[in-house]
Design a protein around this motif. Structure first.
Motif, PDB file in Angstrom:
ATOM      1  N   THR A  64     -47.859 -25.804 -28.307  1.00 52.22           N
ATOM      2  CA  THR A  64     -47.811 -26.158 -26.886  1.00 52.22           C
ATOM      3  C   THR A  64     -46.514 -25.665 -26.254  1.00 52.22           C
ATOM      4  OG1 THR A  64     -46.644 -28.296 -26.999  1.00 52.22           O
ATOM      5  CG2 THR A  64     -48.999 -28.300 -27.551  1.00 52.22           C
ATOM      6  N   ASP A  65     -46.489 -25.725 -24.931  1.00 57.10           N
ATOM      7  CA  ASP A  65     -45.271 -25.426 -24.176  1.00 57.10           C
ATOM      8  C   ASP A  65     -44.653 -26.698 -23.607  1.00 57.10           C
ATOM      9  OD1 ASP A  65     -45.504 -22.632 -24.552  1.00 57.10           O
ATOM     10  OD2 ASP A  65     -46.972 -22.517 -22.916  1.00 57.10           O
ATOM     11  N   ASP A  66     -45.033 -27.839 -24.130  1.00 60.70           N
ATOM     12  CA  ASP A  66     -44.536 -29.109 -23.625  1.00 60.70           C
ATOM     13  C   ASP A  66     -43.020 -29.184 -23.769  1.00 60.70           C
ATOM     14  OD1 ASP A  66     -47.154 -29.783 -23.163  1.00 60.70           O
ATOM     15  OD2 ASP A  66     -47.362 -30.975 -24.988  1.00 60.70           O
ATOM     16  N   PRO A  67     -42.329 -29.775 -22.798  1.00 62.98           N
ATOM     17  CA  PRO A  67     -40.867 -29.890 -22.889  1.00 62.98           C
ATOM     18  C   PRO A  67     -40.445 -30.776 -24.059  1.00 62.98           C
ATOM     19  CG  PRO A  67     -41.721 -31.138 -21.006  1.00 62.98           C
ATOM     20  CD  PRO A  67     -42.859 -30.327 -21.531  1.00 62.98           C
ATOM     21  N   LEU A  68     -39.234 -30.528 -24.548  1.00 68.15           N
ATOM     22  CA  LEU A  68     -38.742 -31.247 -25.719  1.00 68.15           C
ATOM     23  C   LEU A  68     -38.691 -32.754 -25.493  1.00 68.15           C
ATOM     24  CD1 LEU A  68     -35.829 -28.985 -27.036  1.00 68.15           C
ATOM     25  CD2 LEU A  68     -38.149 -29.201 -27.920  1.00 68.15           C
ATOM     26  N   ILE A  69     -38.323 -33.168 -24.294  1.00 69.88           N
ATOM     27  CA  ILE A  69     -38.225 -34.608 -24.036  1.00 69.88           C
ATOM     28  C   ILE A  69     -39.586 -35.285 -24.147  1.00 69.88           C
ATOM     29  CG2 ILE A  69     -38.508 -34.389 -21.525  1.00 69.88           C
ATOM     30  CD1 ILE A  69     -36.413 -36.665 -21.291  1.00 69.88           C
ATOM     31  N   GLU A  70     -40.647 -34.569 -23.762  1.00 70.51           N
ATOM     32  CA  GLU A  70     -41.998 -35.119 -23.866  1.00 70.51           C
ATOM     33  C   GLU A  70     -42.443 -35.183 -25.324  1.00 70.51           C
ATOM     34  OE1 GLU A  70     -46.423 -33.636 -22.566  1.00 70.51           O
ATOM     35  OE2 GLU A  70     -44.867 -33.622 -21.009  1.00 70.51           O
ATOM     36  N   ILE A  71     -42.145 -34.149 -26.090  1.00 69.13           N
ATOM     37  CA  ILE A  71     -42.481 -34.127 -27.524  1.00 69.13           C
ATOM     38  C   ILE A  71     -41.730 -35.238 -28.256  1.00 69.13           C
ATOM     39  CG2 ILE A  71     -42.292 -32.771 -29.650  1.00 69.13           C
ATOM     40  CD1 ILE A  71     -42.753 -30.268 -27.945  1.00 69.13           C
ATOM     41  N   ALA A  72     -40.473 -35.436 -27.879  1.00 73.50           N
ATOM     42  CA  ALA A  72     -39.675 -36.497 -28.512  1.00 73.50           C
ATOM     43  C   ALA A  72     -40.344 -37.851 -28.332  1.00 73.50           C
ATOM     44  CB  ALA A  72     -38.267 -36.507 -27.917  1.00 73.50           C
ATOM     45  N   GLY A  73     -40.751 -38.174 -27.110  1.00 75.69           N
ATOM     46  CA  GLY A  73     -41.398 -39.458 -26.852  1.00 75.69           C
ATOM     47  C   GLY A  73     -42.732 -39.595 -27.550  1.00 75.69           C
ATOM     48  N   ARG A  74     -43.480 -38.507 -27.615  1.00 77.34           N
ATOM     49  CA  ARG A  74     -44.816 -38.535 -28.214  1.00 77.34           C
ATOM     50  C   ARG A  74     -44.754 -38.866 -29.701  1.00 77.34           C
ATOM     51  NH1 ARG A  74     -47.478 -32.992 -27.674  1.00 77.34           N
ATOM     52  NH2 ARG A  74     -46.945 -33.441 -25.499  1.00 77.34           N
ATOM     53  N   PHE A  75     -43.674 -38.470 -30.371  1.00 74.62           N
ATOM     54  CA  PHE A  75     -43.592 -38.670 -31.816  1.00 74.62           C
ATOM     55  C   PHE A  75     -42.529 -39.687 -32.227  1.00 74.62           C
ATOM     56  CE2 PHE A  75     -45.656 -34.555 -31.264  1.00 74.62           C
ATOM     57  CZ  PHE A  75     -46.793 -34.769 -32.017  1.00 74.62           C
ATOM     58  N   GLY A  76     -42.165 -40.571 -31.292  1.00 72.78           N
ATOM     59  CA  GLY A  76     -41.385 -41.739 -31.654  1.00 72.78           C
ATOM     60  C   GLY A  76     -39.886 -41.557 -31.719  1.00 72.78           C
ATOM     61  N   PHE A  77     -39.358 -40.475 -31.151  1.00 72.29           N
ATOM     62  CA  PHE A  77     -37.916 -40.309 -31.087  1.00 72.29           C
ATOM     63  C   PHE A  77     -37.417 -40.908 -29.776  1.00 72.29           C
ATOM     64  CE2 PHE A  77     -39.429 -36.923 -33.864  1.00 72.29           C
ATOM     65  CZ  PHE A  77     -38.577 -37.053 -34.950  1.00 72.29           C
ATOM     66  N   THR A  78     -36.275 -41.586 -29.818  1.00 74.10           N
ATOM     67  CA  THR A  78     -35.810 -42.323 -28.644  1.00 74.10           C
ATOM     68  C   THR A  78     -35.477 -41.418 -27.467  1.00 74.10           C
ATOM     69  OG1 THR A  78     -33.582 -42.325 -29.606  1.00 74.10           O
ATOM     70  CG2 THR A  78     -34.950 -44.276 -29.977  1.00 74.10           C
ATOM     71  N   ASN A  79     -35.067 -40.199 -27.744  1.00 70.94           N
ATOM     72  CA  ASN A  79     -34.765 -39.244 -26.675  1.00 70.94           C
ATOM     73  C   ASN A  79     -34.735 -37.838 -27.272  1.00 70.94           C
ATOM     74  OD1 ASN A  79     -32.135 -38.999 -27.934  1.00 70.94           O
ATOM     75  ND2 ASN A  79     -31.540 -40.860 -26.812  1.00 70.94           N
ATOM     76  N   GLN A  80     -34.483 -36.863 -26.428  1.00 73.47           N
ATOM     77  CA  GLN A  80     -34.471 -35.475 -26.883  1.00 73.47           C
ATOM     78  C   GLN A  80     -33.355 -35.221 -27.895  1.00 73.47           C
ATOM     79  OE1 GLN A  80     -34.803 -32.533 -23.758  1.00 73.47           O
ATOM     80  NE2 GLN A  80     -33.625 -31.024 -24.913  1.00 73.47           N
ATOM     81  N   SER A  81     -32.220 -35.871 -27.690  1.00 75.13           N
ATOM     82  CA  SER A  81     -31.097 -35.692 -28.617  1.00 75.13           C
ATOM     83  C   SER A  81     -31.450 -36.197 -30.014  1.00 75.13           C
ATOM     84  CB  SER A  81     -29.859 -36.428 -28.095  1.00 75.13           C
ATOM     85  OG  SER A  81     -29.417 -35.878 -26.873  1.00 75.13           O
TER      86      SER A  81
END
Length: 261
Positions: free
Chosen positions: A217-234
């Motif tokens: 996908t071309d989804d932004p990193l912040i969206e991928i982070a939330g989708r897989f349970g990471f608190t934020n992009q960092s």
């Protein structure tokens, strides 16, 4: 008017009642407790209870929780559905669901929660759950359920639960409850069986999901982070770089096929 189906959270203060309709309850997230005729048991993911009409029962939530409740009339105009209802509600009882049934119930519950005013969809989802559960219980009674090796964790149940809840924090106690072990028993048995701790295993699942999303996908990193349970992009970038030796941005530009978490 009583809703045929709804997804709700129970308060921590205990309540009790009975009603003139059958009720089917399944745990979705977190933990709740139900008392039926003096028998108290937790009702969480993979566990439910059948409450025939006029059955007095007590219940309460334990922290954040979510359950799906199906309310069914004892007499149903559908002649095909009536025998299934009669068979299910011949007595009050607690029930344990297979991993396949858990996935089905969770998916149908999400549809009902998204569309609370769609009476046709609510009825269809409710009937599907009733039919699937009745078949599941019939198979158990007939001895067709899968035999598991003593002491071996059913990883299908664990994997399905992680997939369903990958976007949030997953506690070891939740996974232990799926296979009816204490947290300490589950931790030791899981590490012996898989070679890693439960949290390491969950993190690998999160990273694998993020890898696939970065590749497909071309989804932004912040969206991928939330989708897989990471608190934020960092947090995603830190975990990804630490375990795969490459940042998510660089991985997306040229994903190394050899890297597998």
């Amino acid at each position: 008017m009583v809703k045929q189906a709804e997804v709700i959270s129970l308060p921590e203060s205990a309540e009790h009642h009975d009603h003139n309709h059958h009720q089917l309850v399944f745990g979705l997230e977190g933990a709740t407790e139900f008392d039926i005729a003096g028998h108290t048991k937790p009702v969480g993911s993979g566990i439910g209870c059948l409450l025939p009409c006029a059955t007095d029962h007590a219940f309460r939530g334990v922290g954040d929780n979510s359950i799906v409740v199906l309310n069914l009339a004892p007499i149903n105009p559908d002649q095909l559905l009536q025998p299934r209802i009669d068979a299910l509600f011949n007595q009050s009882r607690f029930i344990h669901c297979s991993s396949e049934l858990q996935v089905l119930i969770a998916a149908l519950s999400r549809e009902m929660q998204k569309n609370p005013d769609d009476a046709l969809l609510q009825s269809a989802c409710s009937n599907a759950i009733v039919c699937a559960l009745q078949r599941h219980l019939d198979q158990q009674l007939a001895g067709y359920h899968r035999v598991r090796l003593p002491g071996k964790i059913n990883m299908d149940v664990i994997d399905n639960y992680i997939t369903l809840h990958i976007e949030r924090k997953i506690r070891v106690s939740e996974l232990a409850g799926l296979v009816f072990l204490s947290s300490s028993q589950f931790f030791d048995r899981f590490r012996l069986q898989t070679g890693m701790t439960p949290q390491q295993y969950i993190l690998n699942k999160r990273l694998k999901g993020a890898q696939d999303a970065l590749t497909l996908t071309d989804d932004p990193l912040i969206e991928i982070a939330g989708r897989f349970g990471f608190t934020n992009q960092s947090a995603l970038t830190r975990a990804f770089t630490q375990h795969l030796n490459i940042s998510p941005a660089r991985y997306r530009k040229s994903p190394p096929s050899a890297i597998q978490p």
